[in-house]
Structures are given as C-alpha cells and as structure tokens.
Motif scaffolding. Structure first.
Motif, PDB file in Angstrom:
ATOM      1  N   ASN B 278      -1.965  -8.095   3.282  1.00 62.04           N
ATOM      2  CA  ASN B 278      -2.072  -7.568   4.635  1.00 62.04           C
ATOM      3  C   ASN B 278      -0.819  -6.751   4.979  1.00 62.04           C
ATOM      4  O   ASN B 278      -0.892  -5.641   5.495  1.00 62.04           O
ATOM      5  CB  ASN B 278      -2.230  -8.739   5.609  1.00 62.04           C
ATOM      6  CG  ASN B 278      -2.841  -8.297   6.914  1.00 62.04           C
ATOM      7  OD1 ASN B 278      -3.543  -7.288   6.944  1.00 62.04           O
ATOM      8  ND2 ASN B 278      -2.563  -9.020   7.967  1.00 62.04           N
ATOM      9  N   MET B 281      -0.854  -3.478   3.250  1.00 57.57           N
ATOM     10  CA  MET B 281      -1.786  -2.510   3.800  1.00 57.57           C
ATOM     11  C   MET B 281      -1.224  -1.895   5.075  1.00 57.57           C
ATOM     12  O   MET B 281      -1.315  -0.687   5.286  1.00 57.57           O
ATOM     13  CB  MET B 281      -3.126  -3.168   4.076  1.00 57.57           C
ATOM     14  CG  MET B 281      -4.187  -2.144   4.400  1.00 57.57           C
ATOM     15  SD  MET B 281      -5.801  -2.854   4.494  1.00 57.57           S
ATOM     16  CE  MET B 281      -5.749  -3.546   6.107  1.00 57.57           C
ATOM     17  N   ILE B 282      -0.625  -2.763   5.916  1.00 54.54           N
ATOM     18  CA  ILE B 282      -0.077  -2.240   7.163  1.00 54.54           C
ATOM     19  C   ILE B 282       1.014  -1.219   6.866  1.00 54.54           C
ATOM     20  O   ILE B 282       1.075  -0.142   7.480  1.00 54.54           O
ATOM     21  CB  ILE B 282       0.437  -3.400   8.046  1.00 54.54           C
ATOM     22  CG1 ILE B 282      -0.765  -4.158   8.596  1.00 54.54           C
ATOM     23  CG2 ILE B 282       1.308  -2.870   9.171  1.00 54.54           C
ATOM     24  CD1 ILE B 282      -0.408  -5.409   9.343  1.00 54.54           C
ATOM     25  N   LEU B 285      -0.566   1.973   5.737  1.00 57.36           N
ATOM     26  CA  LEU B 285      -1.205   2.675   6.851  1.00 57.36           C
ATOM     27  C   LEU B 285      -0.164   3.410   7.674  1.00 57.36           C
ATOM     28  O   LEU B 285      -0.390   4.519   8.151  1.00 57.36           O
ATOM     29  CB  LEU B 285      -1.954   1.678   7.740  1.00 57.36           C
ATOM     30  CG  LEU B 285      -3.328   1.261   7.237  1.00 57.36           C
ATOM     31  CD1 LEU B 285      -3.899   0.155   8.099  1.00 57.36           C
ATOM     32  CD2 LEU B 285      -4.264   2.459   7.232  1.00 57.36           C
TER      33      LEU B 285
ATOM     34  N   GLY C 157      -8.662  -7.276   7.282  1.00 53.41           N
ATOM     35  CA  GLY C 157      -8.816  -5.827   7.300  1.00 53.41           C
ATOM     36  C   GLY C 157      -9.308  -5.294   5.964  1.00 53.41           C
ATOM     37  O   GLY C 157     -10.119  -4.368   5.906  1.00 53.41           O
ATOM     38  N   GLN C 158      -8.831  -5.928   4.881  1.00 60.67           N
ATOM     39  CA  GLN C 158      -9.263  -5.471   3.562  1.00 60.67           C
ATOM     40  C   GLN C 158     -10.701  -5.861   3.283  1.00 60.67           C
ATOM     41  O   GLN C 158     -11.462  -5.113   2.686  1.00 60.67           O
ATOM     42  CB  GLN C 158      -8.333  -6.054   2.493  1.00 60.67           C
ATOM     43  CG  GLN C 158      -6.963  -5.403   2.538  1.00 60.67           C
ATOM     44  CD  GLN C 158      -5.943  -6.172   1.757  1.00 60.67           C
ATOM     45  OE1 GLN C 158      -6.009  -7.404   1.679  1.00 60.67           O
ATOM     46  NE2 GLN C 158      -4.994  -5.488   1.175  1.00 60.67           N
ATOM     47  N   LEU C 188      -4.317  -3.086  14.045  1.00 63.12           N
ATOM     48  CA  LEU C 188      -5.109  -2.649  12.909  1.00 63.12           C
ATOM     49  C   LEU C 188      -6.368  -1.940  13.399  1.00 63.12           C
ATOM     50  O   LEU C 188      -6.854  -0.998  12.796  1.00 63.12           O
ATOM     51  CB  LEU C 188      -5.483  -3.889  12.081  1.00 63.12           C
ATOM     52  CG  LEU C 188      -5.912  -3.647  10.644  1.00 63.12           C
ATOM     53  CD1 LEU C 188      -4.858  -2.856   9.907  1.00 63.12           C
ATOM     54  CD2 LEU C 188      -6.143  -4.975   9.952  1.00 63.12           C
ATOM     55  N   HIS C 191      -5.786   1.817  14.016  1.00 62.05           N
ATOM     56  CA  HIS C 191      -5.723   2.546  12.746  1.00 62.05           C
ATOM     57  C   HIS C 191      -7.113   2.718  12.173  1.00 62.05           C
ATOM     58  O   HIS C 191      -7.497   3.790  11.717  1.00 62.05           O
ATOM     59  CB  HIS C 191      -4.906   1.744  11.730  1.00 62.05           C
ATOM     60  CG  HIS C 191      -3.437   1.948  11.862  1.00 62.05           C
ATOM     61  ND1 HIS C 191      -2.855   3.167  11.709  1.00 62.05           N
ATOM     62  CD2 HIS C 191      -2.442   1.078  12.112  1.00 62.05           C
ATOM     63  CE1 HIS C 191      -1.556   3.042  11.877  1.00 62.05           C
ATOM     64  NE2 HIS C 191      -1.275   1.780  12.128  1.00 62.05           N
ATOM     65  N   GLU C 195      -9.592   5.886  10.969  1.00 64.96           N
ATOM     66  CA  GLU C 195      -9.956   5.985   9.562  1.00 64.96           C
ATOM     67  C   GLU C 195     -11.470   6.040   9.389  1.00 64.96           C
ATOM     68  O   GLU C 195     -11.985   6.784   8.566  1.00 64.96           O
ATOM     69  CB  GLU C 195      -9.368   4.794   8.818  1.00 64.96           C
ATOM     70  CG  GLU C 195      -8.750   5.213   7.516  1.00 64.96           C
ATOM     71  CD  GLU C 195      -8.309   4.026   6.725  1.00 64.96           C
ATOM     72  OE1 GLU C 195      -7.997   2.996   7.360  1.00 64.96           O
ATOM     73  OE2 GLU C 195      -8.308   4.115   5.504  1.00 64.96           O
TER      74      GLU C 195
END
Lengths: 303, 288, 381
Positions: B278, B281-282, B285, C157-158, C188, C191, C195
């Motif tokens: 996580n 990924m943040i 991003l 999120g993944q 998140l 974002h 996306e």
C-alpha cells in the motif's frame, strides 16, 4: 442465488433432488414405518409383527389399527417411570453441563486469542476420540477397587470403598463427561462473538464487574445457553450406552427400555411405540432447535 | 476484570482435568503388566501384542475403517449438495421440510434413528428385495444419513460466510454455473469439506447404537466388539486399543494445530506485505 | 464541489445529437421482488464512451438496475439492448458486459495474474494471447510487479485494481462498476477517480457506475441519472443536475439548498414573482415558469449564491432579515446559519477570501440575506 433457477433449471433440480430424496427415503420414510409398526400386532415371525393391511375378503382392503401397544405403554408403569426418569436424568445432566460448561466457555472466550485456539482444540479433542472408550475409562476410575476409591482410601478419607459404579452418580458423571463439548461449543461461540466494549460501556455507566456480567453478558449469552442445553438434553433423554455401562442394571432409562424390547424381547411393535412416544415428547425441542439453527444461518447470510 | 482471572484459570483447570484424566488413566493402564486393571504390576507392552493377535478386533477394525471411509465420502458429496441448496438456492417449495430434515439427525436420539432405519431396511427387503439382509451396505447407508447432517451444517455455514459475488464475478467473466462451482466455490470451501470429511469419518468410526440396529450377524464393527467386551468388565487390551486410537487422534490434531498456527503466521506476514504494498502504491501515485 | 476533469476537455455530448444512436438502451424496465417494486418503468439511453452514473440512496433500485444489465437479475418487464442486440434474457456468462463488484470479488485462491486471466481462459484464447493481454492490462493498472501475489498480500486499493483489470481485459462493450470507490480511504479515492477516467479514455469503454456518493458521481460522470424509489427522477450533466434541478428532491439530493415555499403572484413569460411567508420580500426570478395559477411552487437557492450584509438591500425583491445563529469555519468557506424573522433557517456559504478580517459578521448579529434574480430555480414538485 436466484439465478440458478433460470440459468440452469435442470442442474438446480438435480442438485436439490439427490440429497432431498436421500433424506426422504432414509430419514423421513423410516419414521412413517415406525409409526405404522407401532400400530401392528407382535408375532412370532420374521419380521416379528403382523401386517397392518389385510385382504379381508376378496376385494376389501382392511386396515387393522392396533392401539394395544400404546395402551400397554400407559398401563405398565415401567414405561411411565422410564420416561420420567430419563427426563429427570437428562435434565439434571443438562444443568450440570451448564454449571461446568459456562465458566469454562467464559474463561476460554476471554483468554487471549492465541491460547483461545489451543483451548478450543483441547475442548473438542475428546469429541474426536471414541465416545465408547471414554465412557469405558470411567469404569476403571469408579470401580470399587478403581482409581478414585483407591486414592480416597490412600488419603485416608474413607476406610472402605464407596459404591460408585452402577449408581446414578456414575451415570451423571458419564453424561456430563460425554456431553460437555455439546454445551461448550455453542456457549463459546456465543461468548466469543460478544462485543467487549459493551462491558466497558456498562462499567463506564457505573456497573460493577459482577453486575455487568449479570446485566449484560448473561442475557446476551442466552441463545448460546438455550442451544447448548437443547443439544445436551435431547440426545441425553434417549441415551443408551452410558446407563448400560455405568448405571445400575435396574436403572430405568427409556433408551435402555427400547433397546431391551427390541433386542432381548424381540417385540418390534412395542419398541416402535416406545420410539414414537419418545419422539412425540422430543419433537417440540427438536423443532425449536431447528428453527434457531436456521435463524442463525439466515443471520449469517445477511451479514 | 483482572481480579476474576483466578476464577477463570481455576474453571479451566478443573474443566480440562475432568475431560482428560479418564483418557490419561486409559493410557497409563494400557502399559500395566497386571491383568487387574487397578493394580500396577510394572510396565509392559504385552496387551498391545495381544491386541494384534485378536482377529475379532482386527477384523472389526478393518470393517469399521472401510465403512467410515466410504460413508464419510458419500456424506461429503451429499452434504455439500444439501449445503449448496440451503445456502445458495433461496426459497423453494419444500425448503422448510428440507432444512428440517438436514438438521434433525444431529439431535435425534440414536435409538430412534437406528430402530427406524432397521425397520425401513426390513420393509424394503420385503417389498423390493433390496438390501438383501443387513451388513456393510446398510451400515454405510445409516452412517451417511447421520453424518451428512454434520457436513451439511459445516458446508452451509462456510458458504454463507463466503462472498457470493465471487461466484457472480466468475459467471460475469464467462464461466458457466458448473464451471463456477468447480473453479471457484469448491477450491474456496475445500478446507470445510476436509474437516467435514474428518468429522464424518470419526463419527462413523465411533457409532455404536445405530450400527447395532442396522448391522447383520456377520458384520460387527469395532464399537460393537468393544461394547460386548466392555460389558463383561474392564480388559487391558481395550486400554491398549484406546491408547492407539487416542494417539492417532492426537497426532492428527497436532498436525492440524501446527497447520493452523502456520496459516496464522502466514496471514500476519501477508498483512504486512499488503501494508508495504500500500505504501509503495501511494508513493508511486504521488510520483505519477 | 470538485471540478470535473471533463470540464477541460473538448465537448463530448452525444445525447444532444439527434442523429447519435444510443449504445445501451434500457426500455421500460420494471423489476419486482414479490410485491416490492425495486425498479419502476425505467427507460434510459446511454451513449458510447460515456461514464454514466446511477446515483441514489441505498434501496433506490440502482444496484438492481445494474445487476439486470449484468444479467444477474431478469427484468419483470421491459427490454435491454446493448449495441443494438437484445440482451434481456442472455445469461451473464454470454454477455459482452463485465462488472467490477463492490467487494471487488477477487478470487482469493488465485494470484493476481490468474485472476486477470480467468475471463480470457473462459473464452478459450491461446495461451500466448492470454499472457500478452494480461501483461498489458497489469501494466496499465500499475500492478505489473504484483502479478504473482495472492489477493490477501495486496492492499484494498490494489485489489480494486485487480478487479478493474480483470473486467477490462475482456474488452467488454460495457463495464459496470458497483460503488467502485466506496471501500477506499479518502486520499486514495481522489487519485483513483482521476485514474479511472484516464483508463476509460485510453480504452474507450462505456462505463456505468452505481454510487450513493453525489460528489463521486459529479466528478466521474458525463451524465448522472438520479434514482428514487425505483424511478429515474432526472438525467443530466453534473452541472445541469446542480444548477437546473427539476424537483425539490433533486435540488436537495445534490448539494445543499435553501427551499422557499410560496405562490406565484406575477406570472409572465419572461419573469415570475413569488410570494413566500418565509421572506420579507417577494422572490423575483428572471425566467418563466410553467405552473397552474395559484399552485404551490418552491424557489431553490444554493447557499453560495446568497450574500449577507448588515445594511438593508436596496432591491425590492429577493431579501430577508434575520439573526446569525451559527457559524462553522471550514477553511475555504464559512457556513452561516441565519434564522429569519419568519423562523426559517437559511444556510449561506461565504468564501474566506482574506486571511484576516476584523469586521467579520458574527454570532447574534442582525443581518440581511439577498441574492440575484438569476440565482433561484423554481420547481413545481
């Protein structure tokens, strides 16, 4: 999954039919037969009963309903006494299981998570070892020259052995011992699910720990208590092995009576009548348990 | 709450002592040289030797194992179907009766189930000539009926926990219903099926009352032989047999325990990986 | 309200073009569960490459409508066409439609790669083709390095990305997203919103999104369909929904609004004047209203379109007097709750343009609220 109905009507029907037919044939139909035979006359034949249906004359089918077996149950107070005694013994055993099981389940549910799993495992482990052998173990412990008596005498508590085997005491020991897991599991799973912040809230609002227990924990665990009690009580009423191995040979338990009527007296109709009478008595608690079980399952489905 | 912990510990100790002392005594006395079960005559393994030469017990054990394996397998198949029906098919005609029939064997006193099944077999034999006599087949049928109830409960509760949209997703991605079952549902509920099988196996291996009703003259299972021996009094070779059974179960359960704690550790590791992922990924991003 | 990234793009409005053919056509769809009507006679046209949001409170029927598009529920009546083909009775595994589930429904016993490949395997594609497409898709959603992982080793999120990749890799004509962002934390979510729009533009897939979050709907969508009690109450672009609501329900569901109940006292084609007991002056609106004379109407005024002053406004219309009851400082704006003399509470937002102002209107002050004639929207239901 409503969609199965439309998308795969045949598959769905097949999946439902196979277990349904099995249960109808091997669980429901047998009861109908027991009911039928309970109304028929005993006979020296194989099978040892008269058929209910007679071709009385050429084209007349005659049904002979014989209520004699049930009348026999009512008249002979042996049966009355066994029924009452079974219910009493099962009731006391249930109560004892609850008294022992509740604190255990409570302690298990409140211990820390890693020990909790081990304790749970330990609680169900005996359930996986032979029931018969566990009852048998108590013979060795409770005999006149068994471990318990020997230990008590060695400690000087008693001078001569107490008769424990073949008494009601031994039956209660055996019952509690064998059925304790049935009480522990529903209680544990209920207590374990409980939101502990409720107790903190109770304490915050001025409850002492014992008050919080009585006013919060106990009422919330009631479904577990009821499920546990029924799970112990219902099979205990019809119990056969424990009173035969640990109890007095003259002890009247309905499971033993049924067994004797069937195997020793070879009176199948009376045995069937005994079974029907027992079933009538148990049908309400069984249905209640069934409903509770299904309700719990639906609950699970919704969440 | 802290002040009460002595009470909790005490109830655990007393409770578990009550559960385990009888089993321990069985094991200890199986190594007793004396035939008198209560007198310690020194250490010996002779009862194990005697047990291995007892053809009656060995034959009964072999029969019991075969019966247990077959009936557990059939019970898992039928119980899985029944669990699917209850957990996934929604309301249908006869559902109430069906769900009642699946759970009633759990609590029905065994003398009633046994008697009724025997009477069914006798009636069927009169009507259609099958099953001819009573033996392994009738025992298996009886055990399946009893144990599939347990499997049904296990499978049903596992399926209700399982996210139904997993199956919908598979169908959405182009898998037909039977493929959905074999590719998605079955692998996910497999551990539940395994524990259902083990439970059914154990129950079948252990059953005395129902089996006594439906067994024929030549088909005595292990519990039946034990019961007839035990009725005559304590005998040390039964202690030896008990010890063997307890050991097998204990080994099985410890394996399960180790597997469980490994899984627990793996879960913790995975949770940490997920956390790290996580973060990663943040970061990416933020850059992107 | 966050600005829509679409605002910066060239005009994309196929629904205004009478020649354009709808890509998804929902025709008089009704769905009943027993006596309960979940979806009530809904008709909708959705165009290719749209991001169409079905917005509504829980239980309004939006999820049922989505599930009918996916094929999990069959409509009680009505038809569904996708790209001109009648899909009403086609089972989900034969529809050119894929879905991203609210729970993501990522298969726990398969790796990320296997999850994404699942749908392609069902189509029976060649292994090389599957590997290539899965690889491309994982790169697109930035999961390439996690291909061999199991779902429980991924963050929420993944997992959401796996679900998205798994649905998109099948190149569906239509992608259905059920509350796609609801399970993500706030940072998140923002974002991911952008996306999602990027991915949608790259691939040119038509999206239908179900959400209960009006902000999400406004940010993501080309058009919004607001649902209530199984019916579509209004369809429009986010700004149409906000600035031109067709009913009190829409005005109150999307954003904040002050609603003044009244009756028409002057009804001209170019303007109307409404008398309301809530206010000291009539409401003057610079557009005509089609309503029966004497009927009750409502004037809806957004909080940011109202001004507060200490002096009585010069205009004869569009004002009221009251007392400041509450002030909430939100950083970018402050919210004032003003109790008018009629007892009506009016909500006003004022931008905090200056960092420091000594002369700010404060609690219990006597104030006037007023607004421009272009600000109110008059609704008749």
């Amino acid at each position: 999954m409503r969609r199965f109905k439309r998308l795969l009507p045949r598959g769905r029907t097949l999946v439902t039919t196979v277990p349904y037919l099995w249960l109808l044939l091997f669980f429901l139909v047998p009861f109908v037969i027991v009911l039928k035979i309970s109304f028929s006359q005993s006979a020296i034949a194989m099978p040892p009963y008269e058929p209910l249906l007679h071709w009385a004359s050429e084209k007349m089918l005659q049904v002979q309903l014989n209520l004699g077996n049930f009348a026999f149950l009512v008249e002979d107070n042996l049966y009355w006494k066994s029924y009452l005694n079974s219910i009493f013994v099962a009731g006391v055993s249930t109560l004892l299981c609850l008294l022992i099981g509740y604190p255990m389940a409570y302690a298990m549910a409140r211990s820390n998570p890693s020990t909790r799993n081990i304790l749970l495992l330990l609680a169900v482990l005996p359930f996986f070892t032979s029931f018969l052998l566990r009852v048998y173990a108590w013979i060795g412990l409770l005999k006149n020259n068994g471990l318990v008596n020997n230990a008590l005498m060695a400690m000087g508590v008693i001078d001569e052995p107490i008769q424990m085997l073949q008494t009601d005491f031994a039956v209660y020991i055996g019952m509690v011992y064998s059925y304790l897991p049935f009480m522990l599991l529903p209680l544990y799973s209920n207590l374990e699910k409980m939101d502990l912040t409720l107790l903190e809230a109770a304490a915050d609002l001025g409850c002492k720990p014992w008050q919080a227990f009585v006013k919060v924990t106990l009422p919330l665990s009631l479904p577990g208590v009821i499920a546990g009690c029924l799970l112990v009580f219902i099979p205990a009423v019809g119990e056969f092995v424990i009173p035969s191995l640990l109890g007095d040979p003259g002890m009247l338990m309905i499971g033993k009576v049924l067994w004797t009527e069937f195997f020793n007296n070879r009176d199948w109709p009376v045995a069937s009548a005994v079974a029907i009478a027992l079933l009538l008595f148990l049908v309400l608690p069984i249905m209640y348990l069934d409903r509770a079980q299904n309700a719990a399952n639906e609950e699970g489905e919704r969440t | 709450m802290q002040g009460r912990s002595w009470f909790r510990t005490l109830s655990l100790i007393v409770g578990f002592a009550f559960l385990y002392i009888p089993i321990a005594s069985l094991i200890v006395y199986s190594f007793n040289a004396s035939k008198l079960v209560t007198v310690w005559g020194g250490f010996s393994t002779k009862w194990y030797g005697a047990l291995l030469q007892n053809d009656q017990i060995l034959g009964a054990a072999w029969l019991s194992l075969r019966v247990a394996a077959i009936s557990a397998t059939v019970a898992v198949v039928l119980g899985t179907l029944a669990g699917m029906v209850l957990a996934r098919f929604g309301p249908f005609k006869g559902r109430t009766l069906f769900s009642g029939l699946t759970t009633a064997p759990l609590v029905m006193p065994e003398v009633i189930t046994g008697l009724s099944l025997l009477l069914l077999f006798v009636t069927m034999e009169q009507l259609i000539g099958w099953p001819a006599g009573r033996g392994m087949t009738t025992i298996i049928i009886a055990h399946v009926t009893l144990t599939m109830a347990y499997v049904t409960v296990i499978v049903q509760s596992r399926l209700t926990q399982m996210d139904e949209s997993l199956e919908e997703a598979a169908m959405d991605l182009g898998a037909r219903p039977w493929k959905v079952f074999f590719l998605i549902t079955l692998p996910i509920i497999f551990p539940a099926l395994l524990s259902g099988w083990l439970l059914a196996f154990t129950l079948s291996l252990d059953d005395l009352v129902i089996t006594s009703f439906v067994a024929g003259p030549g088909s005595s299972t292990l519990p039946m032989v034990i019961f007839s021996k035990v009725r005559l009094g304590v005998s040390p070779d039964i202690n030896a047999l008990a010890t063997i059974l307890v050991t097998i179960v204990a080994i099985g359960v410890s394996i399960a325990g180790v597997a469980m704690s490994r899984q627990q550790k793996a879960r913790e590791r995975d949770a940490q990986m997920a956390l790290a992922a996580n973060q990663q990924m943040i970061e990416s991003l933020k850059k992107g | 309200m966050a600005t829509s990234p679409r605002a910066t793009q060239q005009k994309f409005e196929p629904w205004t073009d009478p020649e354009a053919k709808p890509y998804v056509r929902i025709e008089k769809i009704t769905k009943k569960f027993g006596d309960f009507v979940a979806v009530d006679d809904v008709s909708l046209d959705i165009y290719k490459k749209e991001i169409f949001c079905l917005l509504g409170a829980s239980g309004c029927g939006k999820t049922t409508l989505l599930r009918m598009l996916a094929g999990f529920e069959r409509p009680t009546s009505g038809r569904i066409y996708i790209d001109g083909v009648d899909m009403t009775t086609i089972p989900p595994y034969e529809r050119p439609v894929n879905m991203m589930f609210q729970s993501y429904a990522v298969f726990p016993h398969m790796t990320v790669e296997q999850n994404v490949a699942f749908g392609l395997k069902q189509e029976g594609l060649a292994r090389a083709e599957i590997t290539r497409r899965v690889g491309d898709m994982l790169d697109l959603v930035k999961l390439g390095q996690f291909a061999k992982r199991k779902p429980h080793q991924l963050s929420g999120g993944q997992r959401q990305r796996v679900a998205l990749a798994r649905a998109l890799v099948k190149k569906p004509k239509l992608l259905l997203l059920d509350e796609p962002l609801a399970a993500l934390d706030k940072k998140l979510r923002e974002h991911t919103q952008f996306e999602l729009i990027n991915i949608q533009e790259t691939l040119g897939v038509t999206f239908i999104v179900v959400t209960h979050d009006q902000e999400e709907a406004m940010t993501l969508s080309t058009r919004v369909g607001l649902m209530n009690h199984g019916e579509i109450v209004q369809v429009g672009t986010p700004s149409e929904m906000y600035e031109y609501p067709n009913s009190r329900f829409v005005a109150e569901f999307i954003g904040q609004v002050n609603m003044f109940e009244g009756k028409l006292i002057e009804d001209e084609p170019s303007y109307v004047r409404i008398g309301s007991a809530d206010l000291d002056a009539p409401i003057y609106v610079d557009h005509g209203v089609s309503s029966a004379p004497g009927a009750t109407v409502w004037a809806a005024v957004r909080p940011e379109k109202i001004q507060i002053s200490r002096e009585k406004p010069d205009d004869a219309d569009n004002w009221g007097a009251g007392t400041v009851r509450d002030i909430a400082y939100m950083g970018d704006v402050s919210i004032y709750l003003i109790k008018l003399d009629s007892g009506k509470i009016v909500r006003v937002t004022q931008p905090n343009i200056f960092r420091h102002a000594d002369d700010r209107i404060t609690w219990d002050e006597r104030v006037y609220v007023h607004w421009h004639a272009t600000s109110p929207v008059v609704v008749t239901k």
